[in-house]
Design a protein around this motif. Structure first.
Motif: not given
Length: 118
Positions: A83-91, A58-63, A66-73
């Motif tokens: 499916i893979l339990a990933s989080n965009k733009g985080t560790l 859960l901590i890694c999902c919030q960090v 560096y250098g990756v910007y979240k884009q709206d859309g």
């Protein structure tokens, strides 16, 4: 001849059935086995390690990376991220798949006695 309820012959009493285990048995000596653990972990130990792992995840999902910007859309990989339990733009951009893959590789190496795991 034995008839079933739909008028089809009953093929269950076949004596020449080949089981998968019979095919694998000659190569079973080549397949590595994992030894039984020396002691059984208690439920409290299992819960402790599960909680620690979940907290780290859960901590890694919030960090953010560096250098990756979240884009709206719209995210074209949204359902794959679910499916893979990933989080965009985080560790955890890659999700849990690297953790699962590394766990399987460690088990294979330990089973083949290439690495020593206590």
């Amino acid at each position: 001849s034995t008839q079933s309820t739909w008028g089809i012959k009953n093929l269950a009493p076949m004596a020449s059935r080949v089981r998968f285990l019979d095919l694998v048995r000659p190569a079973s000596g080549l397949i590595p086995e994992v030894e039984q653990p020396l002691k059984k972990l208690s439920f409290n130990d299992k819960m402790l390690w599960t909680s620690i792992t979940l907290f780290i995840y859960l901590i890694c999902c919030q960090v953010p990376i560096y250098g990756v910007y979240k884009q709206d859309g719209a995210d074209p990989l949204y359902w794959l991220r679910v499916i893979l339990a990933s989080n965009k733009g985080t560790l955890m951009e890659l999700g849990i798949s690297p953790i699962i893959t590394s766990g399987m590789i460690c088990q294979l190496l330990a089973g083949a006695k290439i690495i020593d795991v206590d």
